[in-house]
Design an enzyme around this catalytic site. Structure first.
Site, PDB file in Angstrom:
ATOM      1  N   ALA A   1      31.954 -18.902  63.338  1.00 48.42           N
ATOM      2  CA  ALA A   1      32.740 -17.766  63.817  1.00 48.42           C
ATOM      3  C   ALA A   1      32.490 -17.428  65.279  1.00 48.42           C
ATOM      4  O   ALA A   1      32.954 -16.391  65.756  1.00 48.42           O
ATOM      5  CB  ALA A   1      32.453 -16.541  62.950  1.00 48.42           C
TER       6      ALA A   1
ATOM      7  N   ASN B   1      25.095 -15.409  59.288  1.00 47.39           N
ATOM      8  CA  ASN B   1      25.317 -16.813  59.615  1.00 47.39           C
ATOM      9  C   ASN B   1      25.323 -17.065  61.121  1.00 47.39           C
ATOM     10  O   ASN B   1      24.738 -18.036  61.600  1.00 47.39           O
ATOM     11  CB  ASN B   1      26.644 -17.311  59.013  1.00 47.39           C
ATOM     12  CG  ASN B   1      26.523 -17.613  57.534  1.00 47.39           C
ATOM     13  OD1 ASN B   1      25.462 -17.964  57.046  1.00 47.39           O
ATOM     14  ND2 ASN B   1      27.625 -17.472  56.820  1.00 47.39           N
TER      15      ASN B   1
ATOM     16  N   HIS C   1      31.929 -10.525  67.967  1.00 41.63           N
ATOM     17  CA  HIS C   1      30.569 -10.988  68.234  1.00 41.63           C
ATOM     18  C   HIS C   1      30.372 -11.050  69.743  1.00 41.63           C
ATOM     19  O   HIS C   1      31.188 -11.641  70.460  1.00 41.63           O
ATOM     20  CB  HIS C   1      30.333 -12.375  67.641  1.00 41.63           C
ATOM     21  CG  HIS C   1      30.512 -12.450  66.161  1.00 41.63           C
ATOM     22  ND1 HIS C   1      29.634 -11.877  65.270  1.00 41.63           N
ATOM     23  CD2 HIS C   1      31.485 -13.028  65.407  1.00 41.63           C
ATOM     24  CE1 HIS C   1      30.050 -12.096  64.040  1.00 41.63           C
ATOM     25  NE2 HIS C   1      31.165 -12.797  64.097  1.00 41.63           N
TER      26      HIS C   1
END
Length: 252
Positions: A119, A175, A203
């Protein structure tokens, strides 16, 4: 052409099957067999009820797109059977003993454990931390309160600390932090925020070292089929698979 087995046949696997033109999917397995049967309609690959039957197929690489639990349960067997593995649920590798056990098996069997970028982006560049130590690596993740299963009407810091501590409280949201630790070879500090106004998972990566400093912000679009799944994560696996046999390698 590399023969691919999909371990986990949910939303990520469906993106791989529908958008991964040229990827040779030859076997399917999911704990929920109906998911594998659904993907069988898209790929034409056989769907197996037993993992042992799936693993006995003539595969070159197994792509895990299931869960941390699936990695714990099946990754060692995949490597022992002489097959490479792609691990998307990289949070399982926060367990140092388990990670080292997988690496040892891979070395003994001359196999590869491949970690997609998932991601986020920038992991390729951040691998320089393995040769030039970094002084700081911080991951700031912002999600909706609903996805974190909390209630708040304002932006709230729900966790601040090391990645190995975060995984105990928010195992489904770690993750990315583990992937950063593996790439940089440095402990990652994590800030996990809940923001009721955010529309997409975000993020932010901050890194500092002798090379200079690094900042990257990623706002993830969800998979069209499931808003809980990162579209970027699925695309990163397709990219990894498509580059395995290319004669020219880009990046570190």
């Amino acid at each position: 052409m590399i023969r691919v087995g999909l371990l986990g046949c949910g939303n990520v696997a469906e993106v791989i099957a529908s958008e991964g033109t040229g990827i040779n999917i030859t076997a399917l397995y999911d704990f929920e067999h109906s998911h594998a049967e659904h993907l069988k309609e898209l790929t034409g690959a056989p769907a197996f009820k037993k993992f042992e039957d799936f693993l006995s197929q003539d595969l070159d690489i197994v792509v895990e797109a299931a869960s941390v639990g699936a990695v714990y349960e099946h990754a060692e067997d995949v490597l022992m059977s002489g097959k490479d593995i792609v691990i998307l649920s990289v949070g399982a590798l926060a367990d140092t003993d388990f990670k080292n056990r997988l690496i040892k098996i891979a070395e003994e069997k001359n196999r590869k454990i491949r970690i997609p970028s998932g991601a986020v982006m920038g992991l390729d560049n951040l691998k320089i931390g393995q040769i030039s130590p970094m002084s700081k690596v911080l991951l700031r993740t912002t999600k909706s309160p609903r996805s974190l299963r909390i209630e708040t009407n304002e932006k709230t810091l729900v966790f601040s600390g090391r990645a190995d501590e975060c995984i105990k409280q928010y195992p489904k949201n770690i993750n990315v932090a583990v992937a950063l630790e593996l790439a940089t070879g440095h402990d990652v500090e994590v800030e996990l925020w809940a923001d009721p106004d955010i529309k997409r998972n975000m993020h932010e990566i901050f890194a500092e070292g002798d090379f200079g400093d690094f900042y990257l912000k990623i706002k993830n679009n969800p998979c069209p089929q499931n808003p809980a799944t990162s579209y970027l994560a699925a695309l990163s696996i397709i990219t990894l698979l498509k580059n395995l046999e290319k004669p020219m390698i880009i990046g570190t």
